[in-house]
Structures are given as C-alpha cells and as structure tokens.
Design a protein around this motif. Structure first.
Motif, mmCIF file in Angstrom:
data_model
loop_
_atom_site.group_PDB
_atom_site.id
_atom_site.type_symbol
_atom_site.label_atom_id
_atom_site.label_comp_id
_atom_site.label_asym_id
_atom_site.label_seq_id
_atom_site.Cartn_x
_atom_site.Cartn_y
_atom_site.Cartn_z
ATOM 1 N N ALA A 148 -0.595 -6.932 -0.084
ATOM 2 C CA ALA A 148 0.162 -5.813 0.171
ATOM 3 C C ALA A 148 -0.234 -5.156 1.346
ATOM 4 O O ALA A 148 -1.080 -5.436 1.878
ATOM 5 N N PHE A 149 0.718 -3.590 2.024
ATOM 6 C CA PHE A 149 0.352 -3.875 2.861
ATOM 7 C C PHE A 149 1.381 -2.512 3.064
ATOM 8 O O PHE A 149 2.164 -1.776 2.368
ATOM 9 N N LEU A 150 0.599 -1.740 4.269
ATOM 10 C CA LEU A 150 1.575 -0.357 4.769
ATOM 11 C C LEU A 150 2.478 -0.901 6.049
ATOM 12 O O LEU A 150 1.459 -1.026 7.287
ATOM 13 N N SER A 151 3.480 -0.578 6.768
ATOM 14 C CA SER A 151 3.685 -0.441 7.753
ATOM 15 C C SER A 151 4.542 1.027 7.952
ATOM 16 O O SER A 151 4.803 2.093 6.892
ATOM 17 N N VAL A 152 4.578 1.031 8.938
ATOM 18 C CA VAL A 152 5.413 2.366 9.685
ATOM 19 C C VAL A 152 6.565 2.180 10.509
ATOM 20 O O VAL A 152 6.400 1.288 11.242
ATOM 21 N N ARG A 153 7.326 3.504 10.046
ATOM 22 C CA ARG A 153 8.763 3.193 11.643
ATOM 23 C C ARG A 153 8.057 3.857 12.683
ATOM 24 O O ARG A 153 7.995 4.791 13.099
ATOM 25 N N ARG A 154 9.121 2.379 13.644
ATOM 26 C CA ARG A 154 8.800 3.217 15.266
ATOM 27 C C ARG A 154 10.277 3.088 15.925
ATOM 28 O O ARG A 154 10.502 1.438 15.530
ATOM 29 N N GLY A 155 10.624 3.775 15.870
ATOM 30 C CA GLY A 155 12.724 3.344 16.385
ATOM 31 C C GLY A 155 13.071 2.760 15.779
ATOM 32 O O GLY A 155 13.309 3.107 14.123
ATOM 33 N N ASN A 156 13.846 2.113 15.905
ATOM 34 C CA ASN A 156 14.478 0.941 14.960
ATOM 35 C C ASN A 156 13.705 -0.065 14.721
ATOM 36 O O ASN A 156 14.207 -0.736 13.606
ATOM 37 N N GLU A 157 12.326 -0.160 14.258
ATOM 38 C CA GLU A 157 11.605 -1.247 13.663
ATOM 39 C C GLU A 157 10.667 -0.755 12.575
ATOM 40 O O GLU A 157 10.721 0.271 12.649
ATOM 41 N N THR A 158 9.539 -1.083 11.826
ATOM 42 C CA THR A 158 9.051 -1.574 11.677
ATOM 43 C C THR A 158 7.742 -2.550 12.169
ATOM 44 O O THR A 158 8.203 -3.331 12.256
ATOM 45 N N VAL A 159 6.623 -1.349 12.271
ATOM 46 C CA VAL A 159 4.929 -1.847 12.640
ATOM 47 C C VAL A 159 4.930 -1.923 11.678
ATOM 48 O O VAL A 159 4.187 -1.279 10.751
ATOM 49 N N CYS A 160 3.807 -2.994 10.980
ATOM 50 C CA CYS A 160 2.729 -3.562 9.937
ATOM 51 C C CYS A 160 1.197 -3.046 10.586
ATOM 52 O O CYS A 160 0.755 -3.255 11.443
ATOM 53 N N LEU A 161 0.415 -2.097 9.248
ATOM 54 C CA LEU A 161 -0.375 -0.747 10.105
ATOM 55 C C LEU A 161 -1.398 -1.679 9.209
ATOM 56 O O LEU A 161 -2.745 -1.568 9.616
ATOM 57 N N LEU A 162 -1.168 -2.311 8.043
ATOM 58 C CA LEU A 162 -2.851 -2.296 6.999
ATOM 59 C C LEU A 162 -2.195 -3.883 6.063
ATOM 60 O O LEU A 162 -0.987 -3.749 5.743
ATOM 61 N N ARG A 163 -2.891 -4.679 6.125
ATOM 62 C CA ARG A 163 -2.750 -6.050 5.220
ATOM 63 C C ARG A 163 -4.060 -5.831 4.993
ATOM 64 O O ARG A 163 -5.304 -5.582 4.978
ATOM 65 N N GLU A 164 -4.181 -5.747 2.823
ATOM 66 C CA GLU A 164 -5.495 -6.477 1.707
ATOM 67 C C GLU A 164 -4.662 -7.302 1.458
ATOM 68 O O GLU A 164 -3.226 -7.475 0.387
ATOM 69 N N ASP A 165 -5.390 -8.586 1.373
ATOM 70 C CA ASP A 165 -4.899 -9.975 0.286
ATOM 71 C C ASP A 165 -5.272 -9.552 -1.221
ATOM 72 O O ASP A 165 -6.494 -9.175 -1.549
ATOM 73 N N GLY A 166 -4.468 -10.099 -2.104
ATOM 74 C CA GLY A 166 -4.719 -10.088 -3.349
ATOM 75 C C GLY A 166 -5.850 -11.268 -4.128
ATOM 76 O O GLY A 166 -5.826 -12.264 -2.889
ATOM 77 N N SER A 167 -5.893 -11.237 -5.064
ATOM 78 C CA SER A 167 -6.472 -12.810 -5.744
ATOM 79 C C SER A 167 -6.109 -13.526 -5.646
ATOM 80 O O SER A 167 -6.509 -14.440 -5.884
ATOM 81 N N PHE A 168 -4.630 -13.906 -5.786
ATOM 82 C CA PHE A 168 -3.813 -14.902 -6.217
ATOM 83 C C PHE A 168 -4.429 -15.502 -5.043
ATOM 84 O O PHE A 168 -4.159 -15.653 -3.713
#
Length: 255
Positions: free
Chosen positions: A105-125
């Motif tokens: 799972a992830f959180l990304s933020v808009r920066r201008g014409n792009e998205t930047v990934c801020l957070l990552r959390e790996d699942g159990s699979f």
C-alpha cells in the motif's frame, strides 16, 4: 536584457532537475554522468552545479564519488513539513490497507504534473510488485495514483495535461486516447485501475484523496501481482480504498 532576466530561471530549473535525479537515486547515490543524463544536462554543467550545491550542503558526495542529497535539504524539509507533511495522518491508513489486503500500500502526492510516492507499506503476501518506492515520480495519468488524481481534475486541466505526449516514454497504452478512456472508467467506478501497464503482471488500484478545497492532491494505492487482482477482488479492494480515501480526506480537512 531578456537573456539576463531568463538566466536565473534557467539555473533554477537545472538545479531542480539535478536534485530530482539525486532523489531518484537515493539511498545509493549516483555518478556525475548518470545525474547529467537523467537531468538532460552536459556532464561539465552537471558537475559544476553539483559542486556548487555541495558547498551549501544541499548535496553531498560519498567516498566513492557518488552524489547524494545533502543535510541542508533535510533541514529545509523539516521547516516545510508543518504545512505539507500528511504522513503522520496517512501512515496508519496505509498500514491498515496493507494489513487488510496483504498487498503493498502507498500514499502519493501531486507535485505539478507528477505524482511522488511518499509512503510504502508492504503486505503479508510474499510476492510483491516493486514498481513503486518512496520518492519515485510518474506523470499524471501514469500508474494508478496519477490516474486517480487526473480523473478528478477539471476537464480543462485534463485536456492541458494530456497535451504532453506520454507515448515515447510509456508506450501506446499511454496515448491521450487510451488515458482518456481510463479516466472515464475511473470516474464511473470511483477508483483507478492499472492493469499491468508499467510492468507486465504488476497491477495497481488507486483512489484520490482531496484537500480542503475539494481538489485531488494525494492518492492511496494498492499494488500486487495480476493473479490477486481478479475482477471480484478489485471491486472489494476498490471499495476499501475509496472508504479509506474518504476518511483520510475528512481528517485532512479537519487539521
């Protein structure tokens, strides 16, 4: 007169692209040649700028000669965090999504014409998609986060963003017509689907998170292997994403 007025803007743009190149290379750092190539600069120009940036602490160079982001950027980032950082509120949401689904799972933020990934959390699979990592950038309309955000922008802004040709970098599946088709589908379902368009077999779902003005500014996403993204499970995970995105949007408005 015009040339001298434009020069500082040009330098700022070059420095910005170099810092982004270094951010993409974290935590291992990058060479002068690789940073120049990524930023679209001549190697001597990149080296000169990086050397100047190093004197201010904005970049650093390790014992192997590889360039990294510098300590001054950390201090500047902390100073701006009070206005821009949403990770404290979003981290438990991202963790809940990974625990509930077993996917990354992830959180990304808009920066201008792009998205930047801020957070990552790996699942159990145990088998995971590695398309996304913290700091990676994609144009709006690429990957599920960028598609989720693009789909909830005003039509005029969507038209303007899609004037940029994504096909040379991402292939015919990212033609303006193909992206518009996915935008329409996202608006119908509420959540975006990336059916392995960046890496074959790696699927993603995304839901937009809105700021106090109702603009899509962030996105929550889930990624995993195609076999775990059946139609029925996509509907289930999409509903979960939408609920978490709605709750996070409400929390952010109440800050």
């Amino acid at each position: 007169m015009n040339a001298s007025a434009d020069a500082p803007v040009d330098v700022v743009g070059r420095v910005s692209t170099l810092l982004r190149a270094l951010a993409d290379a974290e935590p291992d750092g990058t060479t002068t040649a690789a940073a120049a190539r990524t930023a679209g600069l001549a190697r001597p120009t990149a080296h000169r700028l990086l050397t100047h940036l190093a004197t201010t602490g904005l970049v650093d160079r390790d014992a192997n000669g590889r360039w990294l982001l510098g300590p001054e950027l950390y201090l500047l980032g902390n100073a701006a965090a009070a206005r821009y950082d949403v990770t404290a509120l979003a981290r438990p949401v991202v963790r809940r999504l990974s625990l509930a689904t077993g996917e990354s799972a992830f959180l990304s933020v808009r920066r201008g014409n792009e998205t930047v990934c801020l957070l990552r959390e790996d699942g159990s699979f145990p088998i995971r998609s590695h398309v996304l990592h913290e700091g990676i950038r994609f144009p709006l309309g690429v990957a599920s986060a960028g598609l989720a955000i693009l789909s909830y922008l005003p039509e005029r802004e969507v038209d303007e963003l899609l004037r940029v040709d994504l096909e040379p970098a991402y292939g015919p599946t990212h033609s303006a017509a193909a992206v518009r088709e996915r935008v329409a589908r996202t608006r119908r379902t509420g959540y975006a689907v990336n059916p392995g368009l960046l890496v074959e077999g790696s699927w993603g779902l995304g839901a937009a998170v809105f700021d106090e003005s109702g603009s899509p500014r962030w996105a929550l996403t889930l990624t995993g292997i195609e076999q775990r993204f059946s139609a029925a499970r996509r509907r289930e995970m999409g509903a979960l994403l939408l609920q978490e995105a709605h709750d996070l949007s409400t929390s952010l408005r109440g800050r």
